[in-house]
Scaffold this motif. Sequence first.
Motif, PDB file in Angstrom:
ATOM      1  N   THR A  39       4.829 -13.290  -2.834  1.00  0.00           N
ATOM      2  CA  THR A  39       5.628 -12.827  -2.417  1.00  0.00           C
ATOM      3  C   THR A  39       5.995 -13.742  -0.980  1.00  0.00           C
ATOM      4  N   GLU A  98       5.570 -13.814   1.823  1.00  0.00           N
ATOM      5  CA  GLU A  98       4.794 -13.335   3.545  1.00  0.00           C
ATOM      6  C   GLU A  98       3.639 -15.080   4.024  1.00  0.00           C
ATOM      7  N   LEU A 146       9.385  -8.851  -0.072  1.00  0.00           N
ATOM      8  CA  LEU A 146       8.551  -7.624  -1.360  1.00  0.00           C
ATOM      9  C   LEU A 146       9.556  -6.441  -1.087  1.00  0.00           C
ATOM     10  N   VAL A 179       5.191  -3.179  -3.124  1.00  0.00           N
ATOM     11  CA  VAL A 179       4.459  -3.540  -3.320  1.00  0.00           C
ATOM     12  C   VAL A 179       3.347  -3.473  -1.547  1.00  0.00           C
ATOM     13  N   GLU A 180       4.306  -3.557  -0.536  1.00  0.00           N
ATOM     14  CA  GLU A 180       4.015  -2.567   0.943  1.00  0.00           C
ATOM     15  C   GLU A 180       3.769  -0.804   0.215  1.00  0.00           C
ATOM     16  N   TYR A 214       2.025   0.028  -2.260  1.00  0.00           N
ATOM     17  CA  TYR A 214       0.930  -0.153  -2.808  1.00  0.00           C
ATOM     18  C   TYR A 214       0.060  -0.392  -2.165  1.00  0.00           C
ATOM     19  N   ARG A 215       0.459  -1.794  -1.066  1.00  0.00           N
ATOM     20  CA  ARG A 215      -1.310  -2.055  -0.153  1.00  0.00           C
ATOM     21  C   ARG A 215      -1.228  -0.889   0.497  1.00  0.00           C
ATOM     22  N   ARG A 216      -0.377   0.203   1.326  1.00  0.00           N
ATOM     23  CA  ARG A 216      -0.794   0.987   2.000  1.00  0.00           C
ATOM     24  C   ARG A 216      -1.813   1.560   1.382  1.00  0.00           C
ATOM     25  N   ALA A 235      -3.388   1.519  -1.160  1.00  0.00           N
ATOM     26  CA  ALA A 235      -4.670   0.842  -0.929  1.00  0.00           C
ATOM     27  C   ALA A 235      -5.925   0.500  -0.407  1.00  0.00           C
ATOM     28  N   ARG A 236      -5.137   0.729   0.877  1.00  0.00           N
ATOM     29  CA  ARG A 236      -5.531   0.318   2.256  1.00  0.00           C
ATOM     30  C   ARG A 236      -6.629   2.153   2.721  1.00  0.00           C
ATOM     31  N   SER A 283      -9.404   2.682   1.131  1.00  0.00           N
ATOM     32  CA  SER A 283     -11.181   1.944   0.946  1.00  0.00           C
ATOM     33  C   SER A 283     -11.169   3.071   2.596  1.00  0.00           C
TER      34      SER A 283
END
Length: 70
Positions: free
Chosen positions: A9, A11, A49, A59-60, A62-64, A66-67, A70
């Motif tokens: 990506t 970044e 991205l 992907v952004e 997906y990451r949100r 995933a966070r 957590s």
Amino acid sequence: MPSVNIKITREGATAEQKAALIKGVTDLLATVLDKDPASTFVVIDEVALEDWGVGGLPVEEYRRQARAKS
């Protein structure tokens, strides 16, 4: 004459990080497959991205998600 394409990506990977990827892949092919580094080609493609998806999501997002788990 091996050719390896690495997609990452976009970044902010540094020139040093990209050089390390190129060297690492070249060394791996030399070690594992006895390929000549002088005829080994490595290309790094940087993908925006918004053009990358994982798990059915951009992907952004997906990451949100995933966070948030957590």
